[in-house]
Design a protein around this motif. Structure first.
Motif, mmCIF file in Angstrom:
data_model
loop_
_atom_site.group_PDB
_atom_site.id
_atom_site.type_symbol
_atom_site.label_atom_id
_atom_site.label_comp_id
_atom_site.label_asym_id
_atom_site.label_seq_id
_atom_site.Cartn_x
_atom_site.Cartn_y
_atom_site.Cartn_z
ATOM 1 N N LEU A 131 22.950 87.010 19.652
ATOM 2 C CA LEU A 131 24.143 87.244 18.837
ATOM 3 C C LEU A 131 24.891 88.434 19.427
ATOM 4 C CD1 LEU A 131 25.921 86.732 16.331
ATOM 5 C CD2 LEU A 131 24.387 88.271 15.072
ATOM 6 N N VAL A 132 26.156 88.219 19.769
ATOM 7 C CA VAL A 132 27.017 89.277 20.296
ATOM 8 C C VAL A 132 28.261 89.335 19.417
ATOM 9 C CG1 VAL A 132 26.179 89.036 22.674
ATOM 10 C CG2 VAL A 132 28.183 87.725 21.934
ATOM 11 N N HIS A 133 29.025 90.386 19.587
ATOM 12 C CA HIS A 133 30.301 90.522 18.886
ATOM 13 C C HIS A 133 31.356 90.928 19.899
ATOM 14 C CE1 HIS A 133 27.446 90.790 15.554
ATOM 15 N NE2 HIS A 133 28.433 90.332 14.816
ATOM 16 N N PHE A 134 32.537 90.348 19.782
ATOM 17 C CA PHE A 134 33.627 90.712 20.676
ATOM 18 C C PHE A 134 34.829 91.133 19.833
ATOM 19 C CE2 PHE A 134 34.036 86.193 19.888
ATOM 20 C CZ PHE A 134 35.394 85.954 19.781
ATOM 21 N N PRO A 135 35.606 92.102 20.329
ATOM 22 C CA PRO A 135 36.743 92.598 19.538
ATOM 23 C C PRO A 135 37.944 91.675 19.646
ATOM 24 C CG PRO A 135 36.601 93.811 21.593
ATOM 25 C CD PRO A 135 35.428 92.861 21.564
ATOM 26 N N ALA A 136 38.595 91.475 18.511
ATOM 27 C CA ALA A 136 39.830 90.692 18.466
ATOM 28 C C ALA A 136 40.839 91.455 17.623
ATOM 29 C CB ALA A 136 39.568 89.315 17.864
ATOM 30 N N ALA A 193 40.882 86.692 23.009
ATOM 31 C CA ALA A 193 40.072 87.920 22.932
ATOM 32 C C ALA A 193 38.701 87.688 23.557
ATOM 33 C CB ALA A 193 39.936 88.368 21.477
ATOM 34 N N LEU A 194 38.139 86.490 23.361
ATOM 35 C CA LEU A 194 36.851 86.175 23.984
ATOM 36 C C LEU A 194 36.996 86.101 25.497
ATOM 37 C CD1 LEU A 194 33.873 85.477 23.840
ATOM 38 C CD2 LEU A 194 34.504 83.111 23.283
ATOM 39 N N LEU A 195 38.098 85.560 25.986
ATOM 40 C CA LEU A 195 38.341 85.554 27.433
ATOM 41 C C LEU A 195 38.423 86.978 27.975
ATOM 42 C CD1 LEU A 195 40.943 82.645 27.603
ATOM 43 C CD2 LEU A 195 38.597 82.608 28.500
ATOM 44 N N ASP A 196 39.046 87.892 27.223
ATOM 45 C CA ASP A 196 39.073 89.306 27.618
ATOM 46 C C ASP A 196 37.654 89.854 27.705
ATOM 47 O OD1 ASP A 196 41.866 89.211 27.584
ATOM 48 O OD2 ASP A 196 42.023 90.164 25.605
ATOM 49 N N ALA A 222 44.004 75.601 25.873
ATOM 50 C CA ALA A 222 44.504 75.149 27.171
ATOM 51 C C ALA A 222 45.995 75.405 27.308
ATOM 52 C CB ALA A 222 44.191 73.665 27.369
ATOM 53 N N VAL A 223 46.725 75.219 26.225
ATOM 54 C CA VAL A 223 48.165 75.477 26.251
ATOM 55 C C VAL A 223 48.430 76.981 26.360
ATOM 56 C CG1 VAL A 223 50.285 75.390 24.865
ATOM 57 C CG2 VAL A 223 48.802 73.376 25.028
ATOM 58 N N ARG A 224 47.752 77.745 25.541
ATOM 59 C CA ARG A 224 48.028 79.181 25.460
ATOM 60 C C ARG A 224 47.441 79.981 26.622
ATOM 61 N NH1 ARG A 224 47.436 82.411 19.822
ATOM 62 N NH2 ARG A 224 49.119 83.844 20.197
ATOM 63 N N TYR A 225 46.284 79.549 27.133
ATOM 64 C CA TYR A 225 45.580 80.327 28.162
ATOM 65 C C TYR A 225 45.321 79.516 29.422
ATOM 66 C CZ TYR A 225 44.901 83.108 23.994
ATOM 67 O OH TYR A 225 45.130 83.825 22.844
ATOM 68 N N SER A 226 46.228 78.625 29.778
ATOM 69 C CA SER A 226 46.011 77.751 30.931
ATOM 70 C C SER A 226 45.778 78.524 32.227
ATOM 71 C CB SER A 226 47.183 76.789 31.110
ATOM 72 O OG SER A 226 48.386 77.500 31.345
ATOM 73 N N ASP A 227 46.335 79.708 32.325
ATOM 74 C CA ASP A 227 46.147 80.517 33.528
ATOM 75 C C ASP A 227 44.757 81.158 33.588
ATOM 76 O OD1 ASP A 227 46.852 82.105 31.305
ATOM 77 O OD2 ASP A 227 47.580 83.724 32.592
ATOM 78 N N ASP A 285 28.380 89.760 34.633
ATOM 79 C CA ASP A 285 27.450 88.621 34.773
ATOM 80 C C ASP A 285 28.131 87.301 34.428
ATOM 81 O OD1 ASP A 285 27.533 89.552 32.094
ATOM 82 O OD2 ASP A 285 25.631 88.582 31.627
ATOM 83 N N LEU A 286 29.383 87.351 33.962
ATOM 84 C CA LEU A 286 30.145 86.155 33.622
ATOM 85 C C LEU A 286 31.320 86.016 34.582
ATOM 86 C CD1 LEU A 286 30.169 86.614 29.747
ATOM 87 C CD2 LEU A 286 28.668 85.125 31.101
ATOM 88 N N ASP A 287 31.570 84.809 35.047
ATOM 89 C CA ASP A 287 32.649 84.559 35.999
ATOM 90 C C ASP A 287 33.919 84.166 35.248
ATOM 91 O OD1 ASP A 287 34.350 83.806 38.024
ATOM 92 O OD2 ASP A 287 32.864 82.594 39.081
ATOM 93 N N GLN A 288 34.810 85.124 35.063
ATOM 94 C CA GLN A 288 36.037 84.882 34.310
ATOM 95 C C GLN A 288 36.967 83.888 35.002
ATOM 96 O OE1 GLN A 288 38.585 88.293 33.868
ATOM 97 N NE2 GLN A 288 38.187 88.986 35.944
ATOM 98 N N ARG A 289 36.714 83.570 36.274
ATOM 99 C CA ARG A 289 37.542 82.599 36.990
ATOM 100 C C ARG A 289 37.071 81.161 36.775
ATOM 101 N NH1 ARG A 289 36.370 83.889 42.438
ATOM 102 N NH2 ARG A 289 34.471 84.620 41.472
ATOM 103 N N ARG A 290 35.880 81.004 36.163
ATOM 104 C CA ARG A 290 35.333 79.655 35.925
ATOM 105 C C ARG A 290 34.917 79.533 34.462
ATOM 106 N NH1 ARG A 290 30.777 78.610 40.089
ATOM 107 N NH2 ARG A 290 30.246 80.742 39.575
ATOM 108 N N VAL A 291 35.916 79.317 33.615
ATOM 109 C CA VAL A 291 35.680 79.198 32.175
ATOM 110 C C VAL A 291 36.276 77.889 31.685
ATOM 111 C CG1 VAL A 291 36.083 80.226 29.902
ATOM 112 C CG2 VAL A 291 35.757 81.715 31.890
#
Length: 163
Positions: free
Chosen positions: A12-17, A108-111, A140-145, A118-124
């Motif tokens: 269980l982790v928590h990420f800021p939004a 926010a999770l992508l951030d 996909a629409v909002r974060y396609s890049d 340890d996570l590859d932000q280029r392959r999500v």
């Protein structure tokens, strides 16, 4: 007869939004599965639950275990705002016109993924069924890049035709 030695339990982790309405942030819960037989940085699959008033619970999921052990990817299953089990105020945070705030939680999770070496932000990829499928499409629409793939399983692509 099922060999469970390679099964992975999530953390269980928590990420800021962002709170959206003011300068505060929310600590959103997510279950993070790390593949045991792969080397970081891991590609990531974001698994979004159905609902919208659903909740991801860390129960046995053969698909997640297959992704971990066969593909060597990390799986992160967030309970974005609007998820069940965190109180009435949390549940109402994506009602009606606030729905896009839950989509912003994926951003926010992508951030958060980008801050973890340890996570590859280029392959999500983002995956979901029903409401989770809607979230995959909206992400996909909002974060396609920032996404390599989105998989919608029976998700809502048009609220007018859905209703």
């Amino acid at each position: 007869g099922l060999d469970t030695r390679d099964f992975v339990d999530p953390e269980l982790v928590h990420f800021p939004a962002p709170m959206i309405t003011d300068d505060r942030t929310l600590a959103l819960p997510a279950f993070y599965y790390r593949p045991s037989g792969a080397r970081p940085p891991y590609p990531v699959i974001i698994q979004v639950h159905g609902g919208p008033e659903g909740q991801f619970r860390p129960v046995f999921d053969s698909t997640i275990q297959m992704w971990l052990n066969t593909l060597g990817v990390a799986v992160i299953a967030p309970n974005v705002r609007g998820s069940l089990g965190y109180g009435a105020a949390y549940l109402a945070m994506d009602d009606g016109v606030l729905r896009e705030n839950a989509v912003a939680d994926i951003g926010a999770l992508l951030d958060w993924i980008g801050e973890h070496p340890d996570l590859d932000q280029r392959r999500v990829a983002v995956v979901g069924a029903s409401y989770g499928g809607y979230m995959a499409l909206a992400s996909a629409v909002r974060y396609s890049d920032r996404l390599r793939a989105a998989l919608d399983r029976a998700g809502i692509s048009n609220f007018l035709s859905y209703i």
